[in-house]
Design a protein around this motif. Structure first.
Motif, PDB file in Angstrom:
ATOM      1  N   GLU A 196     -20.645   0.877  -8.318  1.00  0.00           N
ATOM      2  CA  GLU A 196     -20.085   2.063  -8.974  1.00  0.00           C
ATOM      3  C   GLU A 196     -19.318   1.683 -10.239  1.00  0.00           C
ATOM      4  O   GLU A 196     -19.345   2.399 -11.245  1.00  0.00           O
ATOM      5  CB  GLU A 196     -19.173   2.814  -8.007  1.00  0.00           C
ATOM      6  CG  GLU A 196     -19.936   3.538  -6.898  1.00  0.00           C
ATOM      7  CD  GLU A 196     -19.007   4.123  -5.841  1.00  0.00           C
ATOM      8  OE1 GLU A 196     -17.799   3.776  -5.868  1.00  0.00           O
ATOM      9  OE2 GLU A 196     -19.485   4.906  -5.000  1.00  0.00           O
ATOM     10  N   ALA A 197     -18.641   0.531 -10.196  1.00  0.00           N
ATOM     11  CA  ALA A 197     -17.879   0.080 -11.360  1.00  0.00           C
ATOM     12  C   ALA A 197     -18.780  -0.477 -12.452  1.00  0.00           C
ATOM     13  O   ALA A 197     -18.438  -0.415 -13.632  1.00  0.00           O
ATOM     14  CB  ALA A 197     -16.859  -0.978 -10.937  1.00  0.00           C
ATOM     15  N   SER A 198     -19.927  -1.034 -12.042  1.00  0.00           N
ATOM     16  CA  SER A 198     -20.842  -1.640 -13.018  1.00  0.00           C
ATOM     17  C   SER A 198     -22.277  -1.283 -12.626  1.00  0.00           C
ATOM     18  O   SER A 198     -23.014  -2.101 -12.082  1.00  0.00           O
ATOM     19  CB  SER A 198     -20.641  -3.161 -13.042  1.00  0.00           C
ATOM     20  OG  SER A 198     -21.426  -3.754 -14.051  1.00  0.00           O
ATOM     21  N   THR A 239     -18.662  -0.317  -4.142  1.00  0.00           N
ATOM     22  CA  THR A 239     -17.602  -0.209  -5.142  1.00  0.00           C
ATOM     23  C   THR A 239     -17.960  -1.007  -6.397  1.00  0.00           C
ATOM     24  O   THR A 239     -17.742  -0.544  -7.529  1.00  0.00           O
ATOM     25  CB  THR A 239     -16.268  -0.711  -4.571  1.00  0.00           C
ATOM     26  OG1 THR A 239     -15.925   0.071  -3.430  1.00  0.00           O
ATOM     27  CG2 THR A 239     -15.150  -0.621  -5.601  1.00  0.00           C
ATOM     28  N   HIS A 284     -10.435  -1.707  -7.285  1.00  0.00           N
ATOM     29  CA  HIS A 284     -11.724  -1.335  -7.873  1.00  0.00           C
ATOM     30  C   HIS A 284     -12.307  -2.440  -8.759  1.00  0.00           C
ATOM     31  O   HIS A 284     -13.269  -2.189  -9.490  1.00  0.00           O
ATOM     32  CB  HIS A 284     -11.577  -0.032  -8.660  1.00  0.00           C
ATOM     33  CG  HIS A 284     -11.124   1.129  -7.824  1.00  0.00           C
ATOM     34  ND1 HIS A 284     -11.919   1.696  -6.844  1.00  0.00           N
ATOM     35  CD2 HIS A 284      -9.935   1.792  -7.791  1.00  0.00           C
ATOM     36  CE1 HIS A 284     -11.250   2.679  -6.256  1.00  0.00           C
ATOM     37  NE2 HIS A 284     -10.050   2.754  -6.804  1.00  0.00           N
ATOM     38  N   ASP A 285     -11.725  -3.622  -8.693  1.00  0.00           N
ATOM     39  CA  ASP A 285     -12.238  -4.729  -9.483  1.00  0.00           C
ATOM     40  C   ASP A 285     -13.676  -5.042  -9.052  1.00  0.00           C
ATOM     41  O   ASP A 285     -13.932  -5.371  -7.882  1.00  0.00           O
ATOM     42  CB  ASP A 285     -11.363  -5.968  -9.298  1.00  0.00           C
ATOM     43  CG  ASP A 285     -11.798  -7.119 -10.168  1.00  0.00           C
ATOM     44  OD1 ASP A 285     -11.230  -7.296 -11.251  1.00  0.00           O
ATOM     45  OD2 ASP A 285     -12.749  -7.838  -9.768  1.00  0.00           O
ATOM     46  N   ALA A 286     -14.600  -4.921  -9.981  1.00  0.00           N
ATOM     47  CA  ALA A 286     -16.022  -5.051  -9.642  1.00  0.00           C
ATOM     48  C   ALA A 286     -16.366  -6.442  -9.125  1.00  0.00           C
ATOM     49  O   ALA A 286     -17.034  -6.600  -8.100  1.00  0.00           O
ATOM     50  CB  ALA A 286     -16.877  -4.713 -10.857  1.00  0.00           C
TER      51      ALA A 286
END
Length: 537
Positions: A79-81, A76, A49-51
């Motif tokens: 969603e993370a950032s 992804t 999940h590393d943006a």
């Protein structure tokens, strides 16, 4: 026939990234996408999940043509950032590559709200809006990108072309001149400048000719030849004009893997498909009534689109790919070409209603197609008239007709988007003449097959008696009379076609009969049309 929209405006620039993962981004800048994907895969195996890793993987996947994977990674990252404007800009761009236009527009607007000051992010968002017909949203982004990075040539080009779409000719010219001052052999800037149709100076042609030896890029040389030809034509130098066109067309034609018989096969397949029973099921209950403006390019399609969209009940969606893509999607053929004989044949027995819905879903994603009545002026929709009639029973179709010789000359002297494969016949005089003949024969077929469904407009008659012809067009389209259609040149909306400046002037007949200045060079074309019984004018 691979049908894609010809585009003469802003182009997305190569992705050059800056951020918090310099090792990955440095690899991306080098351009070895396989190495980037291998590195990001290793990192994502441990941190899925590393943006930043997903973002870089998305860009690398998109650059490698792996759009599905790119969409997964960029989603992804977003969603993370969710407020990262750079991520949102690339999300919008990749969605556009995946032909998910509605989602691309939404992502781009989210990117604008995130309010980045990075010029590449601003330019990328601007290109997404421009591709979706939202030029009013693109323009301020291009302006900000140039302000933030005034030496970036590509940002200036995107700004210049968009200013031209809005008729801001002097401002557009200033941007093109700024590009030429920095890169004297920038062919696109020279071509864009002459396309503004401002008064040309005595030294403009010489400046372009002096630039030709500077560049070894064959595409830029083609553009410079076309630009020089346009200036020389305006100066009345017919021989020099034609010499540049012959050189430019020869260079470009040699680079194309084009076989005219492929186009002939498509025309033949279409006639066969509609010669007896209609190929689609007669099940369409679609009530929407878009207005299709079709015909060969350079024959007045933009003028008619402008006249119709000046009516208060109509908006212009520009040149949409919606019908070609809907046909391809419904056919489910896997060939690389959007329209080929296999695709034509595969449509037999398919649902007309489904085709109509697929078309509207795609069309409505364009900013100009939001109103109840909108124009779709993709010229080559003349190939799709049979399917349009079946899928959209209430659609109105207006087809432009122009003198055969003027049609050949106007196409031969115009450089379409160099990456577009579907006007390849226009780079050879006799290929163009044969294509004009095929067009005329297909229109005669549609006239007989669907009497009364297509309103044909003669360009020469339109410029000679605008009001009478406009009233007939409006009546065919079920529109009441509105005098604004006569003042189409006052319409302030953007025009993203090569005719952007012509349609900002009152109607005139200056383009009628221009081929006569080149009779000597066009003698073989004249003989061909005479032998086929085709009137020259």
């Amino acid at each position: 026939m691979n049908i894609r929209a010809a585009w003469t405006g802003p182009e997305p620039n190569p992705v050059v990234l800056t951020g918090t993962a310099p090792a990955l981004r440095d690899l991306l800048a080098i351009g070895d996408m396989a190495q980037v994907l291998a590195a990001t895969a290793q990192l994502l195996a441990q941190h899925p999940h590393d943006a930043e890793a997903n973002f870089v993987a998305a860009v690398a996947s998109a650059e490698s043509g792996r759009i599905g994977e790119a969409l997964g990674h960029i989603k992804t990252a977003v969603e993370a950032s969710p407020d990262n404007a750079e991520y949102l800009a690339q999300y919008a761009r990749i969605l556009l590559l995946g032909r998910r236009e509605g989602e691309a527009m939404a992502a781009a607007r989210r990117g604008v709200k995130a309010d980045s000051d990075k010029p590449l992010v601003l330019d990328t968002l601007g290109c997404v809006f421009a591709r979706l017909g939202a030029h009013d949203e693109a323009l301020p982004l291009f302006e900000r990108a140039v302000s933030a990075s005034p030496e970036a040539i590509e940002y200036r080009f995107n700004l210049a072309s968009t200013l031209g779409f809005f008729g801001r000719v002097d401002e557009a010219a200033a941007q093109y001149e700024a590009i030429i001052a920095r890169q004297p052999a920038h062919g696109r800037a020279h071509l864009g400048l002459v396309g503004l149709h401002r008064s040309t100076t005595a030294g403009q042609a010489q400046r372009i000719e002096d630039a030709l030896p500077i560049t070894q890029d064959p595409v830029e040389r083609v553009r410079l030849h076309y630009a020089a030809a346009a200036v020389l034509e305006n100066a009345g130098e017919a021989d020099q004009c034609f010499a540049h066109l012959a050189s430019g067309n020869a260079i470009h034609r040699a680079a194309l893997a084009y076989d005219f018989s492929a186009d002939e096969a498509v025309f033949d397949a279409i006639r066969r498909a509609f010669s007896r029973e209609l190929p689609l099921l007669t099940d369409s209950t679609v009530v929407d009534a878009p207005l299709f403006v079709v015909g060969l390019p350079r024959t007045g399609t933009t003028l008619v689109d402008r006249i119709l969209s000046s009516h208060p009940a109509v908006t212009s969606a520009g040149e949409l790919q919606a019908m070609p893509l809907a046909v391809k999607q419904l056919s489910q053929t896997r060939s690389r070409l959007v329209l080929d004989p296999a695709t034509v044949e595969a449509l037999a027995g398919r649902s007309a209603h489904a085709l109509g819905e697929l078309y509207l879903t795609r069309a409505r994603q364009n900013a100009g197609a939001a109103s109840a009545r909108f124009t779709d002026k993709f010229p080559l929709n003349f190939l799709y008239i049979g399917w349009i009639v079946q899928a959209l029973p209430n659609a109105n179709i207006v087809c432009l007709r122009r003198g055969a010789m003027d049609t050949v000359w106007s196409n031969f002297k115009h450089l379409f988007a160099t990456g577009s494969p579907y006007y390849r016949w226009s780079y050879d005089l006799m290929d163009t003449a044969h294509y004009v003949l095929m067009f005329q024969r297909l229109m005669a077929f549609w006239r007989q097959r669907f009497p009364g469904r297509v309103h044909e407009v003669n360009y020469e008659q339109l410029v000679a008696d605008q009001e009478t012809q406009t009233r007939r067009m409006l009546a065919h389209c079920g529109l009441g009379w509105n005098a604004a259609c006569l003042d189409f040149h006052a319409n302030a909306a953007a025009v993203a076609t090569p005719s952007a400046q012509q349609v900002r002037q009152p109607i005139n007949a200056r383009a009628v009969g221009r081929w006569h200045d080149y009779e000597r060079q066009l003698d073989e074309v004249m003989e061909f049309f005479v032998a086929k019984g085709i009137p020259l004018d």
